[in-house]
Each structure stands twice: as C-alpha cells, then as structure tokens.
Design a protein around this motif. Structure first.
Motif, PDB file in Angstrom:
ATOM      1  N   TYR A   8       6.784  -9.623   6.634  1.00 47.61           N
ATOM      2  CA  TYR A   8       5.928  -9.628   5.448  1.00 47.61           C
ATOM      3  C   TYR A   8       6.112 -10.877   4.593  1.00 47.61           C
ATOM      4  CZ  TYR A   8       5.431  -4.866   6.973  1.00 47.61           C
ATOM      5  OH  TYR A   8       5.190  -3.762   7.749  1.00 47.61           O
ATOM      6  N   ALA A  22      -4.404  -1.809   0.117  1.00 44.33           N
ATOM      7  CA  ALA A  22      -3.103  -1.924   0.801  1.00 44.33           C
ATOM      8  C   ALA A  22      -1.951  -1.336   0.001  1.00 44.33           C
ATOM      9  CB  ALA A  22      -2.822  -3.381   1.147  1.00 44.33           C
ATOM     10  N   THR A  32      -1.815   2.243   0.895  1.00 40.52           N
ATOM     11  CA  THR A  32      -1.915   2.734   2.271  1.00 40.52           C
ATOM     12  C   THR A  32      -1.096   1.974   3.313  1.00 40.52           C
ATOM     13  OG1 THR A  32      -3.845   1.336   2.706  1.00 40.52           O
ATOM     14  CG2 THR A  32      -4.276   3.552   1.849  1.00 40.52           C
ATOM     15  N   GLU A  33      -0.546   0.810   2.985  1.00 39.35           N
ATOM     16  CA  GLU A  33       0.082  -0.033   4.005  1.00 39.35           C
ATOM     17  C   GLU A  33       1.475  -0.486   3.610  1.00 39.35           C
ATOM     18  OE1 GLU A  33      -2.298  -3.356   5.376  1.00 39.35           O
ATOM     19  OE2 GLU A  33      -4.151  -2.265   4.970  1.00 39.35           O
ATOM     20  N   GLU A  34       2.254  -0.829   4.621  1.00 36.56           N
ATOM     21  CA  GLU A  34       3.524  -1.504   4.397  1.00 36.56           C
ATOM     22  C   GLU A  34       3.232  -2.960   4.054  1.00 36.56           C
ATOM     23  OE1 GLU A  34       6.153  -0.065   3.939  1.00 36.56           O
ATOM     24  OE2 GLU A  34       6.246   1.700   5.198  1.00 36.56           O
TER      25      GLU A  34
END
Length: 164
Positions: free
Chosen positions: A29, A145, A148-150
């Motif tokens: 990331y 995001a 809902t997301e890493e």
C-alpha cells in the motif's frame, strides 16, 4: 530509528502541515510512518500543537492521497488528504495538499470535506485540468475505499500498534 519529516504544501508553495514521524515500514500500500500521543505537528508557522493520540500515516507510491489512522480518543478514525503523489526523500516526504479530504469517524459516519475550498482553489491557483481530474478521481475512489477496501479495514491496525 529513522525519523522522516512530513511536509504538506499548498499549491502556491506555502507551507501547510508539517511534522516529524517515525518510519514503520513499507508494504504493497505504500510507506507507513507513525507518531505516538504527545507528538508535535504544526500548520505553516502557526503555534505547534500536541497530538492527543497516536497515529499511523500511509504515503502511497504514485497515488493522489495520503491517509492518517488515528488512535482513540480521536473522533476521526481515518483522515485522507487528496494530494499530489508523494515525493519520497531520504529524510523528508513532500506533497501538495489539494484541499479535498475523505473522513471516516470512529462511530462509522463518513463524509467528504472541503469541496468548496477545492472549487475556490481551482480558480485562485489555476489548477491544471489534469490535476483537477486526478484529485477528483482520487476523492471519488477514496469515498468508497475507506468503507470497503484495505488498507482502510484492518491493515492499518498493526502500524497503529507500532506507532503507540
């Protein structure tokens, strides 16, 4: 322990938020830095402020945002600044703040902030069309995001543990 100076500027080059943080690591990331409760931050040349809680901050490579993950008792859990891509120096990370912010509160509420400032600064600082498009696209992606997301769901927690 490696210390990194984090420097946000505004589009006209003036100093915005800045502080020293500790290098925590890097993953898919981006680069993670952290600061414990009691760390000092400063906006421009205003008086320094002491942070009430620890935070971990994500600096993605080649993306148009940075993200801060705050420990309790901060009401804001995740604070994403829409920015130009980060310039990574050995001991300094710099980026331009493009006004838009995506915020997730600890209670689960969520909002986009400073859309009015983004509109004003497009005119005042003559943001180029490609910067406007990239900033808006990043904001639109983050608006989904962060919910809902890493790394916005669980990944940040180990870095926040390190920052404490």
């Amino acid at each position: 322990m490696r210390e990194v100076r984090v420097v946000y500027r505004k589009y006209d080059g003036r100093l915005h938020w800045h502080q020293w943080m500790r290098y925590l690591g890097e993953d898919q990331y981006g680069v993670w830095l952290g600061a414990p409760a009691g760390a000092v931050a400063q906006r421009g040349d205003e008086p320094e402020i002491t942070m009430a809680a620890a935070c971990a901050q994500l600096f993605p490579r080649d993306r148009w945002f940075t993200a801060s993950f705050n420990d309790a008792p901060q009401k804001t859990l995740i604070y994403c600044d829409v920015t130009t891509p980060v310039t990574f120096g050995e001991n300094e990370f710099t980026m331009v703040d493009l006004d838009l912010d995506v915020v997730k509160r600890r209670d689960g509420s969520f909002y986009v902030d400073d859309e009015d400032e983004f509109a004003e600064h497009q005119v005042k600082y003559a943001y180029p069309p490609d910067v406007i498009r990239a900033a808006q696209a990043s904001c639109d992606w983050l608006a989904t995001a962060v919910l809902t997301e890493e790394p916005f769901l669980t990944v940040y927690k180990s870095y926040l543990d390190q920052a404490r």
